[in-house]
Design an enzyme around this catalytic site. Structure first.
Site, short mmCIF file in Angstrom:
data_model
loop_
_atom_site.label_atom_id
_atom_site.label_comp_id
_atom_site.label_asym_id
_atom_site.label_seq_id
_atom_site.Cartn_x
_atom_site.Cartn_y
_atom_site.Cartn_z
N THR A 212 0.82 -1.21 0.00
CA THR A 212 0.00 0.00 0.00
C THR A 212 0.86 1.27 0.00
OG1 THR A 212 -1.54 1.27 1.38
CG2 THR A 212 -0.07 -0.21 2.54
N ASP A 213 0.27 2.36 -0.49
CA ASP A 213 0.98 3.65 -0.44
C ASP A 213 1.08 4.20 0.99
OD1 ASP A 213 -1.66 4.40 -0.04
OD2 ASP A 213 -1.73 5.87 -1.65
N GLU A 214 0.29 3.62 1.92
CA GLU A 214 0.28 4.17 3.28
C GLU A 214 1.62 3.99 3.99
OE1 GLU A 214 -3.13 3.46 5.68
OE2 GLU A 214 -4.51 3.57 3.99
N LYS B 177 2.20 -3.18 7.35
CA LYS B 177 2.48 -3.37 5.91
C LYS B 177 3.92 -2.95 5.61
CE LYS B 177 0.10 -4.51 2.98
NZ LYS B 177 -0.27 -5.85 2.42
#
Ligand code: NAD
Ligand code: DAU
Length: 350
Positions: free
Chosen positions: A131-133, A161
């Site tokens: 994820t971009d998070e 992540k």
């Protein structure tokens, strides 16, 4: 080629499984999923009897199960999507995220390494979907996350992540495991569990309940149609460079409140309501703890190097999404009442 796709009963995983099962009839696809609350085999009803598809129920947090599965099936590749994926749940139960997202990923990495190392890793791929998070939170302005942006996760979900991404790269550098990685922005589309903003809002608007907007609704997300994420995963899996990371996004930033206004207007139009009717349901509620302000992703690497680009505009994707939820009220009903969880027993118990 035999591929284990983890998390294939979830939102994105089900679109990836369908794409691979239908586009590559010569591949054998094994969908490995624990069927947590987020796993719904009804998402895959249309392909569940395909000759190149099989479902295996199991928990990636169980190392013994994972080892036995790999020894039995001898997969050539793994596309790893299984995860606890909801930020709000990670705030109330962070350990569940450590177990699945961190430990579960390490179990898969170990099993793949142990199976493939004696074969010299030839023709094998471990593809980790992230994820971009992991990159943290941006200020308002032109900055975007690139593949070089330093990691700065801020929620238990994004920390788990980020940790899993680091382990995946460590197995590449330390053991030579042939890995690929991608970090994607917010997905939307059919089969999205209605705890996430867009399906939750559609469900609430349909049933005339308050639509909760956290804080002032000023946070910004970049939205990508889920089927375009699936084609990006296809591109990275087949054409991506071993050891590389690819950012995936929609070049489509929206402040939450503006997005909810648009969604209300689309639903009003499609259901024949007076313009402005559904906007009255918007209710501002307490903000999410540690709420990341803005995500924006630079996808130029995957676009330039692998020739991928989104196939739909946001207007088209959102219209298709609203149409799907309006036409599949029963899916939403079964998910919100929990009835979908009986499907596995009915379908797979003998
Ligand atoms: P989801 O929550 O809809 O689905 C997750 C799936 O994983 C479910 O089917 C669940 O049953 C399964 N699962 C959970 N724990 C498991 C375990 N211990 N063992 C086996 N299976 C387990 O998630 P999603 O939104 O489809 O996201 C899929 C992946 O993509 C995740 O890794 C997520 O971090 C990543 N991602 C999601 C988004 C997004 O916008 N949804 C964006 C970028 C990346
Ligand atoms: O960026 C990719 C990530 O996008 C994925 O890795 C995650 O798995 C996925 O859940 C998603 O995370 P977000 O936290 O951005 O998605 P969510 O739909 O939960 O929230 C989107 C925005 O809307 C966020 O700013 C919080 C806000 N929100 C959310 C809900 C559920 C609300 O204002 N009201 C709500 O009821």
């Amino acid at each position: 080629m035999k591929i284990i796709i983890t998390g294939g009963a979830g939102f994105i995983g089900s679109h990836v499984v369908r794409l691979f099962v239908t586009k590559y009839p010569e591949y054998q696809i094994i969908n490995l999923d624990a069927l947590t609350y987020a796993g719904n085999l009804e998402n895959l009803r249309d392909i569940e009897n395909a000759p190149n598809y099989r479902f295996v129920k199991g928990d990636i947090a169980d190392q013994q199960f994972v080892d036995e599965l790999f020894a039995r099936e001898e997969p050539d590749a793994v596309i790893h999507l299984a995860a606890e994926s909801h930020v709000d749940r990670s705030i109330t139960d962070p350990l569940a995220f450590v177990k699945t997202n961190v430990l579960g990923t390490v179990h898969l990495l170990n099993a793949a390494k142990n199976l493939w190392k004696p074969l010299g890793f030839e023709g094998k791929t471990f593809y980790h979907v992230s994820t971009d998070e992991v990159y943290g939170s941006l200020e308002m302005g032109p900055d975007m996350f690139t593949e070089e942006t330093a990691y700065d996760p801020r929620s238990p979900y994004s920390a788990s992540k980020a940790s899993s991404d680091h382990f995946v790269r460590a197995w590449y550098h330390t053991y030579g495991l042939p890995i690929k990685l991608s970090n994607c922005s917010n997905n939307y589309g059919p089969n999205h569990f209605p705890e996430k903003l867009i399906p939750l809002a559609i469900h609430r608007i349909r049933t005339r309940q308050p639509v909760p907007v956290y804080g002032k609704g000023e946070n910004v997300r970049d939205w990508l149609f889920v089927k375009d994420h699936a084609t990006a995963i296809d591109a990275v899996f087949h054409k991506g460079k071993v050891g590389d990371t690819y950012n995936i996004g929609g070049v489509n930033e929206w402040q939450n409140l503006a997005l909810i206004h648009l969604l209300c207007d689309v639903v009003d139009e499609k259901t024949g309501q007076m313009p402005g009717t559904s906007r009255q349901l918007i209710t501002f509620v307490k903000d999410r703890a540690g709420h990341d302000l803005r995500y924006a992703i630079d996808s130029s690497k995957i676009m330039n190097e692998l020739g991928w680009k989104p196939s739909v505009t946001f207007e088209q994707g959102l219209a298709q999404t609203v149409d799907w939820y309006l036409a599949n009220a029963e899916w939403l009903e079964r998910v919100t009442t929990g009835a979908y969880q009986d499907y596995y027993l009915q379908q797979y118990s003998n």
